[in-house]
Write an enzyme that holds these catalytic residues in place. Structure first.
Site, PDB file in Angstrom:
ATOM      1  N   CYS A   1     -18.297  12.472  -7.234  1.00 28.59           N
ATOM      2  CA  CYS A   1     -18.629  11.313  -8.073  1.00 28.59           C
ATOM      3  C   CYS A   1     -18.682  10.038  -7.236  1.00 28.59           C
ATOM      4  O   CYS A   1     -17.652   9.595  -6.703  1.00 28.59           O
ATOM      5  CB  CYS A   1     -17.591  11.196  -9.187  1.00 28.59           C
ATOM      6  SG  CYS A   1     -17.617   9.633 -10.086  1.00 28.59           S
TER       7      CYS A   1
ATOM      8  N   CYS B   1     -16.510   7.114  -8.518  1.00 28.89           N
ATOM      9  CA  CYS B   1     -15.085   7.418  -8.285  1.00 28.89           C
ATOM     10  C   CYS B   1     -14.674   6.977  -6.884  1.00 28.89           C
ATOM     11  O   CYS B   1     -13.558   6.482  -6.677  1.00 28.89           O
ATOM     12  CB  CYS B   1     -14.823   8.912  -8.440  1.00 28.89           C
ATOM     13  SG  CYS B   1     -15.168   9.565 -10.094  1.00 28.89           S
TER      14      CYS B   1
END
Length: 336
Positions: free
Chosen positions: A92, A95
């Site tokens: 991600c 993230c």
């Protein structure tokens, strides 16, 4: 979950952690097990700290990796200090922007909060319990109560505001303890001798700075320049895929995207958009399957658009991931 940092009063609304929270807060029962049996690990430490009344608890680290199985310890720890929960995944892009900010702020607050990191790919019960429809999802646990905070990568100043609001809410609920790290002094001494991390290449740093500022167009340009200078720069290729995903999703809502996709099952643009949404939320196989089902049904520019987007996803997730291996094979069969 909300993208807007909450106020202390709004933090009183808990999400449903169903059996995970119930199991954590319920004493073990059964033959030979006393009803008041105490948990072990951090949970036992939290109870001991509360009983002693000193509000101080020793923990292995202020930043902890937690799982579906170990979450009950976090619930108990939250009776001493508020726990920030970071639901993330290795693939991600947002993230990777947010997690270092959360970790840095947790260390900065010096034991007034603890950060619990949950890998979305390996902890499906917690993902479902926190209703994490996309990642990163950030929540808190205060006094055993799970509370939704925000979704997506926020600027550091906004994240700091959220930390302050969590601490205020914790104090309002009688949670105002502090934890200390086991062997913290020795660890600090050891870190003084560690070398400084190497700086990012110039175009990578410029792209990272642009992402932090929300300027995705500049970040895309910087990564493309890095790739032109070195076509084998895999970090730049992956970075370009990540920021392109962010750019495509900017300003759109999940409801709008899913409504358009539902209304146009053969609309390539609509299906590409909802596949982006699936990827951002960790639903990798759904995104792959959606686009791979379309590939044999279209031709020309539409087929090429699907192929390019799938290749971007492969870069995001990683060539060695078994889901990528299977999808790449299926794409090759559909194209050739």
């Amino acid at each position: 979950m909300t993208n807007v940092p909450p106020t202390p009063s709004s933090l009183r609304g808990a999400v449903d952690l169903s059996s995970l929270v119930d199991r954590a807060q319920r004493p073990p029962q059964g033959p030979g097990v006393p009803a008041a049996a105490a948990p072990s690990g951090p949970a036992a430490g939290a109870q001991a700290a509360g009983a002693a009344g000193d509000g101080v608890l020793s923990v292995p680290s202020l930043v902890m990796d937690v799982t579906d199985q170990s979450f009950q310890d976090i619930v108990q720890l939250s009776t001493v200090v508020p726990v920030i929960v970071d639901i993330w995944a290795e693939w991600c892009g947002p993230c990777k922007q947010l997690s270092p900010v959360l970790e840095r702020l947790t260390e900065e607050y010096a034991g007034r909060v603890v950060l619990a990191k949950v890998d979305a790919d390996t902890n499906p019960q917690l993902v479902q319990a926190f209703q994490a429809q996309s990642i990163p999802t950030v929540a808190a646990v205060i006094g055993g109560r799970p509370l939704g905070l925000f979704v997506g990568a926020l600027p550091e100043a906004d994240v700091r505001d959220v930390f302050e609001q969590v601490l205020q809410a914790a104090e309002q609920n009688g949670i105002a303890g502090r934890v200390q790290v086991d062997g913290a002094i020795e660890a600090d001494d050891a870190e003084q001798g560690e070398p400084e991390p190497e700086p990012l290449p110039p175009h990578h740093q410029a792209a990272y700075d642009a992402i932090e500022a929300g300027d995705y167009a500049t970040a895309i340009s910087e990564y493309r320049t890095a790739i032109l200078q070195d076509p084998h720069d895999q970090m730049a290729v992956a970075g370009l895929a990540q920021v392109s995903l962010l750019d495509r999703l900017a300003g759109k809502t999940a409801d709008e995207i899913r409504a358009a996709a539902g209304a146009g099952p053969s609309d390539v643009a609509a299906q590409l958009a909802v596949a982006d949404l699936d990827i951002s939320g960790g639903h990798v196989e759904d995104a792959f399957g959606r686009l791979l089902d379309l590939v044999p049904t279209v031709f020309g520019e539409d087929r090429e658009a699907l192929r390019v987007r799938l290749v971007e996803y492969f870069e995001l997730i990683g060539a060695e991931d078994p889901r990528v291996v299977a999808a790449r094979r299926r794409l090759a069969n559909a194209l050739y």
